[in-house]
Scaffold this motif. Sequence first.
Motif, PDB file in Angstrom:
ATOM      1  N   MET A 101      55.186  63.117  54.668  1.00  0.00           N
ATOM      2  CA  MET A 101      55.851  62.722  55.892  1.00  0.00           C
ATOM      3  C   MET A 101      57.302  63.154  55.840  1.00  0.00           C
ATOM      4  SD  MET A 101      54.631  58.953  56.836  1.00  0.00           S
ATOM      5  CE  MET A 101      52.939  58.621  57.076  1.00  0.00           C
ATOM      6  N   LYS A 102      57.847  63.343  57.014  1.00  0.00           N
ATOM      7  CA  LYS A 102      59.253  63.705  57.101  1.00  0.00           C
ATOM      8  C   LYS A 102      59.893  62.934  58.254  1.00  0.00           C
ATOM      9  CE  LYS A 102      58.493  67.812  59.874  1.00  0.00           C
ATOM     10  NZ  LYS A 102      57.148  68.121  60.057  1.00  0.00           N
ATOM     11  N   ILE A 103      61.209  62.904  58.271  1.00  0.00           N
ATOM     12  CA  ILE A 103      61.945  62.193  59.308  1.00  0.00           C
ATOM     13  C   ILE A 103      61.580  62.769  60.670  1.00  0.00           C
ATOM     14  CG2 ILE A 103      64.267  61.741  60.210  1.00  0.00           C
ATOM     15  CD1 ILE A 103      65.211  61.657  57.292  1.00  0.00           C
ATOM     16  N   GLY A 104      61.309  61.867  61.615  1.00  0.00           N
ATOM     17  CA  GLY A 104      60.937  62.275  62.961  1.00  0.00           C
ATOM     18  C   GLY A 104      59.455  62.239  63.237  1.00  0.00           C
ATOM     19  N   ASP A 105      58.619  62.134  62.191  1.00  0.00           N
ATOM     20  CA  ASP A 105      57.166  62.053  62.386  1.00  0.00           C
ATOM     21  C   ASP A 105      56.805  60.757  63.104  1.00  0.00           C
ATOM     22  OD1 ASP A 105      56.757  64.440  61.099  1.00  0.00           O
ATOM     23  OD2 ASP A 105      55.887  63.577  59.290  1.00  0.00           O
ATOM     24  N   GLU A 110      62.417  57.698  51.092  1.00  0.00           N
ATOM     25  CA  GLU A 110      63.189  57.500  49.867  1.00  0.00           C
ATOM     26  C   GLU A 110      62.275  57.556  48.649  1.00  0.00           C
ATOM     27  OE1 GLU A 110      65.552  53.823  47.684  1.00  0.00           O
ATOM     28  OE2 GLU A 110      64.970  53.632  49.767  1.00  0.00           O
ATOM     29  N   ASP A 111      62.693  58.237  47.611  1.00  0.00           N
ATOM     30  CA  ASP A 111      61.944  58.269  46.355  1.00  0.00           C
ATOM     31  C   ASP A 111      62.556  57.221  45.430  1.00  0.00           C
ATOM     32  OD1 ASP A 111      60.294  58.837  44.269  1.00  0.00           O
ATOM     33  OD2 ASP A 111      61.151  60.806  43.837  1.00  0.00           O
ATOM     34  N   ASN A 112      62.021  56.020  45.465  1.00  0.00           N
ATOM     35  CA  ASN A 112      62.535  54.906  44.687  1.00  0.00           C
ATOM     36  C   ASN A 112      61.926  54.956  43.284  1.00  0.00           C
ATOM     37  OD1 ASN A 112      62.563  52.160  43.536  1.00  0.00           O
ATOM     38  ND2 ASN A 112      63.490  51.614  45.502  1.00  0.00           N
ATOM     39  N   PRO A 113      62.746  54.977  42.232  1.00  0.00           N
ATOM     40  CA  PRO A 113      62.218  55.110  40.875  1.00  0.00           C
ATOM     41  C   PRO A 113      61.407  53.898  40.410  1.00  0.00           C
ATOM     42  CG  PRO A 113      64.573  54.730  40.813  1.00  0.00           C
ATOM     43  CD  PRO A 113      64.201  54.925  42.257  1.00  0.00           C
ATOM     44  N   PHE A 114      61.554  52.765  41.070  1.00  0.00           N
ATOM     45  CA  PHE A 114      60.858  51.550  40.649  1.00  0.00           C
ATOM     46  C   PHE A 114      59.529  51.336  41.365  1.00  0.00           C
ATOM     47  CE2 PHE A 114      65.397  50.814  39.963  1.00  0.00           C
ATOM     48  CZ  PHE A 114      65.387  50.605  38.596  1.00  0.00           C
ATOM     49  N   VAL A 115      59.449  51.692  42.644  1.00  0.00           N
ATOM     50  CA  VAL A 115      58.225  51.430  43.416  1.00  0.00           C
ATOM     51  C   VAL A 115      57.570  52.677  43.987  1.00  0.00           C
ATOM     52  CG1 VAL A 115      58.877  49.075  44.012  1.00  0.00           C
ATOM     53  CG2 VAL A 115      59.517  50.933  45.523  1.00  0.00           C
ATOM     54  N   GLY A 116      58.187  53.835  43.821  1.00  0.00           N
ATOM     55  CA  GLY A 116      57.622  55.069  44.351  1.00  0.00           C
ATOM     56  C   GLY A 116      58.250  55.449  45.679  1.00  0.00           C
ATOM     57  N   ILE A 117      57.500  56.142  46.511  1.00  0.00           N
ATOM     58  CA  ILE A 117      58.029  56.613  47.790  1.00  0.00           C
ATOM     59  C   ILE A 117      58.033  55.471  48.805  1.00  0.00           C
ATOM     60  CG2 ILE A 117      57.670  58.203  49.714  1.00  0.00           C
ATOM     61  CD1 ILE A 117      56.518  60.170  47.672  1.00  0.00           C
ATOM     62  N   VAL A 118      59.190  55.260  49.433  1.00  0.00           N
ATOM     63  CA  VAL A 118      59.361  54.219  50.444  1.00  0.00           C
ATOM     64  C   VAL A 118      59.627  54.912  51.774  1.00  0.00           C
ATOM     65  CG1 VAL A 118      60.747  52.245  51.177  1.00  0.00           C
ATOM     66  CG2 VAL A 118      60.305  52.614  48.741  1.00  0.00           C
ATOM     67  N   ILE A 119      58.809  54.594  52.771  1.00  0.00           N
ATOM     68  CA  ILE A 119      58.954  55.194  54.097  1.00  0.00           C
ATOM     69  C   ILE A 119      59.386  54.104  55.067  1.00  0.00           C
ATOM     70  CG2 ILE A 119      57.750  56.346  55.981  1.00  0.00           C
ATOM     71  CD1 ILE A 119      55.850  57.450  53.781  1.00  0.00           C
ATOM     72  N   SER A 120      60.508  54.335  55.755  1.00  0.00           N
ATOM     73  CA  SER A 120      61.006  53.390  56.756  1.00  0.00           C
ATOM     74  C   SER A 120      60.740  53.969  58.141  1.00  0.00           C
ATOM     75  CB  SER A 120      62.502  53.153  56.586  1.00  0.00           C
ATOM     76  OG  SER A 120      62.777  52.593  55.329  1.00  0.00           O
ATOM     77  N   ALA A 121      60.235  53.116  59.027  1.00  0.00           N
ATOM     78  CA  ALA A 121      59.943  53.555  60.387  1.00  0.00           C
ATOM     79  C   ALA A 121      60.553  52.584  61.377  1.00  0.00           C
ATOM     80  CB  ALA A 121      58.434  53.641  60.609  1.00  0.00           C
ATOM     81  N   GLU A 122      60.924  53.122  62.534  1.00  0.00           N
ATOM     82  CA  GLU A 122      61.512  52.312  63.596  1.00  0.00           C
ATOM     83  C   GLU A 122      60.558  52.283  64.767  1.00  0.00           C
ATOM     84  OE1 GLU A 122      65.962  52.236  65.027  1.00  0.00           O
ATOM     85  OE2 GLU A 122      64.934  53.982  65.853  1.00  0.00           O
TER      86      GLU A 122
END
Length: 46
Positions: free
Chosen positions: A1-5, A28-40
């Motif tokens: 996924m990328k920004i704007g999807d 975001e590639d968070n080193p503790f939990v992996g990839i975090v995707i934020s959506a609005e």
Amino acid sequence: MKIGDKVLISPDRTRRPQWISGTVIEVEDNPFVGIVISAETEDKKI
């Protein structure tokens, strides 16, 4: 996924009765939990 999807957000995450549409605003590639995707959502909630 990328920004704007465009994405569908699960009721498990939103506490709403049905799936809602949103737009990815951050990946975001968070080193503790992996990839975090934020959506609005359309009503500007993240």
